[in-house]
Design a protein around this motif. Structure first.
Motif, PDB file in Angstrom:
ATOM      1  N   ALA A  14       0.830  -1.203   0.000  1.00  0.00           N
ATOM      2  CA  ALA A  14       0.000   0.000   0.000  1.00  0.00           C
ATOM      3  C   ALA A  14       0.867   1.257   0.000  1.00  0.00           C
ATOM      4  CB  ALA A  14      -0.935  -0.004   1.215  1.00  0.00           C
ATOM      5  N   ALA A  15       1.944   1.245   0.796  1.00  0.00           N
ATOM      6  CA  ALA A  15       2.848   2.391   0.841  1.00  0.00           C
ATOM      7  C   ALA A  15       3.508   2.621  -0.519  1.00  0.00           C
ATOM      8  CB  ALA A  15       3.918   2.168   1.911  1.00  0.00           C
ATOM      9  N   LEU A  16       3.899   1.531  -1.161  1.00  0.00           N
ATOM     10  CA  LEU A  16       4.532   1.628  -2.474  1.00  0.00           C
ATOM     11  C   LEU A  16       3.554   2.148  -3.522  1.00  0.00           C
ATOM     12  CD1 LEU A  16       7.106   1.047  -4.110  1.00  0.00           C
ATOM     13  CD2 LEU A  16       6.212  -1.248  -4.538  1.00  0.00           C
ATOM     14  N   MET A  17       2.338   1.624  -3.505  1.00  0.00           N
ATOM     15  CA  MET A  17       1.333   2.040  -4.489  1.00  0.00           C
ATOM     16  C   MET A  17       0.893   3.482  -4.272  1.00  0.00           C
ATOM     17  SD  MET A  17      -1.133  -1.298  -5.011  1.00  0.00           S
ATOM     18  CE  MET A  17      -2.039  -0.434  -6.297  1.00  0.00           C
ATOM     19  N   MET A  18       0.904   3.950  -3.016  1.00  0.00           N
ATOM     20  CA  MET A  18       0.506   5.325  -2.743  1.00  0.00           C
ATOM     21  C   MET A  18       1.485   6.329  -3.361  1.00  0.00           C
ATOM     22  SD  MET A  18      -2.279   6.195  -1.255  1.00  0.00           S
ATOM     23  CE  MET A  18      -3.626   5.587  -0.221  1.00  0.00           C
ATOM     24  N   ARG A  19       2.673   5.905  -3.676  1.00  0.00           N
ATOM     25  CA  ARG A  19       3.625   6.785  -4.360  1.00  0.00           C
ATOM     26  C   ARG A  19       3.152   7.087  -5.777  1.00  0.00           C
ATOM     27  NH1 ARG A  19       9.571   4.362  -3.440  1.00  0.00           N
ATOM     28  NH2 ARG A  19      10.066   6.322  -4.496  1.00  0.00           N
ATOM     29  N   TRP A  20       2.228   6.263  -6.274  1.00  0.00           N
ATOM     30  CA  TRP A  20       1.617   6.439  -7.585  1.00  0.00           C
ATOM     31  C   TRP A  20       0.583   7.569  -7.546  1.00  0.00           C
ATOM     32  CZ3 TRP A  20      -2.996   3.048  -9.207  1.00  0.00           C
ATOM     33  CH2 TRP A  20      -3.299   3.202 -10.562  1.00  0.00           C
ATOM     34  N   VAL A  21       0.172   7.960  -6.341  1.00  0.00           N
ATOM     35  CA  VAL A  21      -0.829   9.012  -6.157  1.00  0.00           C
ATOM     36  C   VAL A  21      -0.110  10.321  -5.851  1.00  0.00           C
ATOM     37  CG1 VAL A  21      -2.835   9.768  -4.830  1.00  0.00           C
ATOM     38  CG2 VAL A  21      -2.451   7.318  -5.223  1.00  0.00           C
ATOM     39  N   PRO A  22      -0.335  11.367  -6.639  1.00  0.00           N
ATOM     40  CA  PRO A  22       0.352  12.651  -6.377  1.00  0.00           C
ATOM     41  C   PRO A  22      -0.090  13.246  -5.053  1.00  0.00           C
ATOM     42  CG  PRO A  22      -1.362  12.913  -8.055  1.00  0.00           C
ATOM     43  CD  PRO A  22      -1.232  11.443  -7.814  1.00  0.00           C
ATOM     44  N   ALA A  23       0.857  13.749  -4.268  1.00  0.00           N
ATOM     45  CA  ALA A  23       0.554  14.347  -2.970  1.00  0.00           C
ATOM     46  C   ALA A  23      -0.034  15.739  -3.172  1.00  0.00           C
ATOM     47  CB  ALA A  23       1.815  14.423  -2.127  1.00  0.00           C
ATOM     48  N   LYS A  24      -1.229  15.940  -2.617  1.00  0.00           N
ATOM     49  CA  LYS A  24      -1.913  17.230  -2.730  1.00  0.00           C
ATOM     50  C   LYS A  24      -2.137  17.805  -1.329  1.00  0.00           C
ATOM     51  CE  LYS A  24      -2.351  17.096  -7.209  1.00  0.00           C
ATOM     52  NZ  LYS A  24      -1.695  18.093  -8.094  1.00  0.00           N
ATOM     53  N   GLY A  25      -1.102  18.326  -0.761  1.00  0.00           N
ATOM     54  CA  GLY A  25      -1.215  18.934   0.565  1.00  0.00           C
ATOM     55  C   GLY A  25      -0.871  17.958   1.666  1.00  0.00           C
ATOM     56  N   ARG A  26      -0.224  18.458   2.693  1.00  0.00           N
ATOM     57  CA  ARG A  26       0.169  17.633   3.826  1.00  0.00           C
ATOM     58  C   ARG A  26      -0.467  18.185   5.109  1.00  0.00           C
ATOM     59  NH1 ARG A  26       4.316  14.274   2.515  1.00  0.00           N
ATOM     60  NH2 ARG A  26       4.810  13.952   4.698  1.00  0.00           N
ATOM     61  N   ALA A  27      -0.326  17.418   6.174  1.00  0.00           N
ATOM     62  CA  ALA A  27      -0.914  17.821   7.455  1.00  0.00           C
ATOM     63  C   ALA A  27      -0.262  19.097   7.973  1.00  0.00           C
ATOM     64  CB  ALA A  27      -0.740  16.695   8.473  1.00  0.00           C
ATOM     65  N   VAL A  28      -1.052  19.894   8.694  1.00  0.00           N
ATOM     66  CA  VAL A  28      -0.556  21.113   9.332  1.00  0.00           C
ATOM     67  C   VAL A  28       0.030  20.740  10.693  1.00  0.00           C
ATOM     68  CG1 VAL A  28      -1.178  23.381  10.225  1.00  0.00           C
ATOM     69  CG2 VAL A  28      -2.313  22.495   8.175  1.00  0.00           C
ATOM     70  N   ARG A  29       1.233  21.170  10.948  1.00  0.00           N
ATOM     71  CA  ARG A  29       1.890  20.802  12.207  1.00  0.00           C
ATOM     72  C   ARG A  29       1.614  21.855  13.276  1.00  0.00           C
ATOM     73  NH1 ARG A  29       5.252  16.568  11.969  1.00  0.00           N
ATOM     74  NH2 ARG A  29       5.768  15.741   9.902  1.00  0.00           N
ATOM     75  N   MET A  30       0.600  21.573  14.114  1.00  0.00           N
ATOM     76  CA  MET A  30       0.245  22.466  15.218  1.00  0.00           C
ATOM     77  C   MET A  30       0.503  21.742  16.531  1.00  0.00           C
ATOM     78  SD  MET A  30      -3.410  23.857  13.717  1.00  0.00           S
ATOM     79  CE  MET A  30      -3.735  24.791  15.207  1.00  0.00           C
ATOM     80  N   ARG A  31       0.867  22.504  17.543  1.00  0.00           N
ATOM     81  CA  ARG A  31       1.101  21.924  18.866  1.00  0.00           C
ATOM     82  C   ARG A  31      -0.194  21.929  19.658  1.00  0.00           C
ATOM     83  NH1 ARG A  31       6.556  23.842  21.732  1.00  0.00           N
ATOM     84  NH2 ARG A  31       5.945  21.998  22.936  1.00  0.00           N
ATOM     85  N   TRP A  32      -0.580  20.740  20.126  1.00  0.00           N
ATOM     86  CA  TRP A  32      -1.782  20.606  20.931  1.00  0.00           C
ATOM     87  C   TRP A  32      -1.407  20.323  22.379  1.00  0.00           C
ATOM     88  CZ3 TRP A  32      -6.332  17.490  18.356  1.00  0.00           C
ATOM     89  CH2 TRP A  32      -6.797  18.215  17.245  1.00  0.00           C
ATOM     90  N   SER A  33      -2.188  20.875  23.282  1.00  0.00           N
ATOM     91  CA  SER A  33      -1.957  20.624  24.705  1.00  0.00           C
ATOM     92  C   SER A  33      -2.482  19.233  25.086  1.00  0.00           C
ATOM     93  CB  SER A  33      -2.668  21.677  25.543  1.00  0.00           C
ATOM     94  OG  SER A  33      -4.088  21.551  25.403  1.00  0.00           O
ATOM     95  N   ILE A  34      -2.033  18.739  26.218  1.00  0.00           N
ATOM     96  CA  ILE A  34      -2.525  17.462  26.732  1.00  0.00           C
ATOM     97  C   ILE A  34      -4.035  17.523  26.964  1.00  0.00           C
ATOM     98  CG2 ILE A  34      -2.423  15.839  28.659  1.00  0.00           C
ATOM     99  CD1 ILE A  34       0.026  15.743  26.894  1.00  0.00           C
ATOM    100  N   GLY A  35      -4.516  18.675  27.434  1.00  0.00           N
ATOM    101  CA  GLY A  35      -5.946  18.829  27.668  1.00  0.00           C
ATOM    102  C   GLY A  35      -6.758  18.708  26.395  1.00  0.00           C
ATOM    103  N   LYS A  36      -6.275  19.289  25.310  1.00  0.00           N
ATOM    104  CA  LYS A  36      -6.995  19.220  24.042  1.00  0.00           C
ATOM    105  C   LYS A  36      -6.989  17.797  23.493  1.00  0.00           C
ATOM    106  CE  LYS A  36      -7.476  21.644  19.636  1.00  0.00           C
ATOM    107  NZ  LYS A  36      -7.015  22.778  18.805  1.00  0.00           N
TER     108      LYS A  36
END
Length: 309
Positions: free
Chosen positions: A67-89
Motif C-alpha cells: 500500500a505504501a509503495l502504491m501510494m507513491r503512484w498518487v500525487p501528494a496534494k497537501g500535507r498535514a498542518v503541524r500544530m502543537r496541541w496541549s494534553i488537555g486538548k
C-alpha cells in the motif's frame, strides 16, 4: 477548473485501486498463512491462539508495504498542518472519540438486531465471537498493538498526506468512509467511520501520527480486552461480573453524554480549512466517488457487507 477536476478524479481513482489491492492482498495473505500452517501440519501441533495470531498478523508484512509503495503512484496534494496541541486538548478529543465509539457500536448492534428480525434469525457478530474465544495476550498483540499501528499508517498517514489539499472536511470524510468500509460489516462500520473522521482531524491538524496510534490503541484496548475481562469475571463470579458490567454500562453512557457536551461546546472552536485545491461540492462528489478505482472499492465493500448479513 476542468483540468483540476480530471486530475482529482485520477487521484481518487488511484486511491480506490490502492485500497482494493490492499484488501485483496490482506485476505490472500491470511488465507495463504492458514493454508501453509494446515498443510505442513504445524496447525495441529501448535496452540489455537498462536495459530490465530499468526493468521491475523500475516496480512501486514505484505499488504502494508505494498500500500505504501502504491501510494507513491498518487500525487501528494497537501500535507498535514503541524500544530502543537496541549494534553488537555488531546484528552478532550480522546474522550469525544470514546463517545463516538460507543454510540456507533450501539447503533450498529441495533441495526443488526433489526436485520436479524427481518431475516428471521440472529446475525452473529463474528468479530466479537472471535475476540471472546481468544486469550487476552493474543488480543493485546493483534488488536491493541499491531492493528492500530498498521491501520493508522494505511488509513490516515498514507492517505491524508495525499488528499489534505482537497480540504480538511473532504479528507476527513474520505478517510472515515474508507476506514469504515474496509471493516466489511455493519457492526463495525458506524464507529469505524466516526473514529476515522476524528483521527483524520487530529492528524491533519498536528501532523503527528503517533497521537492517533495511541488513541487507536487505547480504544481497541477498551473495546476488546475490557469486554473479554468482564465476561470472564462474570463466568468466575456472576455477582462481581454483574456489578462490573453495570459499572461499564454507566461509563458507556457517561462517555456518550460527555461526547455530546464536548461537541456542542467546542464545535465553534474546530477549524476545517478549505484547502488550496478548491472544487465545488458537486465536483468533489464526482471527483472522489465517480471514478473506476473508487467504484470498484465501493462494490468490493458492498459485497463484504452483504456477505456479513
Amino acid at each position: 477548473m476542468e483540468m483540476q477536476l480530471k486530475e482529482a478524479r485520477r487521484c481518487f481513482s488511484r486511491i480506490g485501486f490502492v485500497y482494493v489491492v490492499y484488501m485483496i492482498v490482506s485476505t490472500l495473505s491470511q488465507w495463504l498463512a492458514a493454508l501453509i500452517l494446515t498443510q505442513t501440519g504445524l496447525a495441529e501441533r501448535m496452540d489455537w491462539n498462536l495459530y490465530m495470531l499468526i493468521a491475523m498478523l500475516s496480512m501486514y508484512p505484505a499488504a502494508v508495504p505494498l500500500a505504501a509503495l502504491m501510494m507513491r503512484w498518487v500525487p501528494a496534494k497537501g500535507r498535514a498542518v503541524r500544530m502543537r496541541w496541549s494534553i488537555g486538548k488531546l484528552g478532550a478529543f480522546f474522550l469525544f472519540s470514546l463517545g463516538v465509539l460507543e454510540a456507533g457500536n450501539l447503533f450498529g448492534s441495533f441495526l443488526m438486531a433489526l436485520a436479524g428480525l427481518i431475516k428471521g434469525e440472529p446475525i452473529i457478530n463474528e468479530i466479537q465471537e472471535l475476540i471472546i474465544s481468544m486469550d487476552p495476550w493474543i488480543i493485546f498483540i493483534s488488536a491493541v498493538i499491531a492493528a492500530p499501528v498498521m491501520e493508522e499508517l494505511v488509513f490516515r498517514k498514507f492517505l491524508l498526506d495525499r488528499i489534505g489539499g482537497y480540504g480538511c472536511w473532504t479528507a476527513m470524510v474520505v478517510s472515515g468512509l474508507i476506514f469504515g468500509i474496509a471493516h466489511g460489516n455493519f457492526y463495525q462500520f458506524f464507529y469505524a467511520f466516526g473514529l476515522g473522521m476524528i483521527f483524520a482531524y487530529v492528524y491533519l491538524h498536528t501532523g503527528k501520527i503517533i497521537y492517533t496510534i495511541v488513541f487507536h490503541m487505547l480504544i481497541n484496548f477498551m473495546g476488546s480486552i475490557v469486554p473479554v475481562s468482564l465476561i470472564k469475571a462474570a463466568e468466575f463470579n456472576p455477582a462481581v461480573g454483574g456489578l462490573l458490567a453495570i459499572g461499564n454500562l454507566m461509563l458507556i453512557f457517561g462517555y456518550m453524554i460527555c461526547s455530546v457536551v464536548l461537541g456542542v461546546c467546542c464545535w465553534r472552536d474546530l477549524s476545517f480549512y478549505p484547502g488550496p485545491l478548491g472544487l465545488t461540492p458537486g465536483q468533489k462528489i464526482r471527483a472522489i466517488w465517480l471514478n473506476a478505482g473508487m467504484i470498484l472499492f465501493l462494490l468490493g465493500g458492498a459485497y463484504l457487507f452483504v456477505r456479513s448479513l
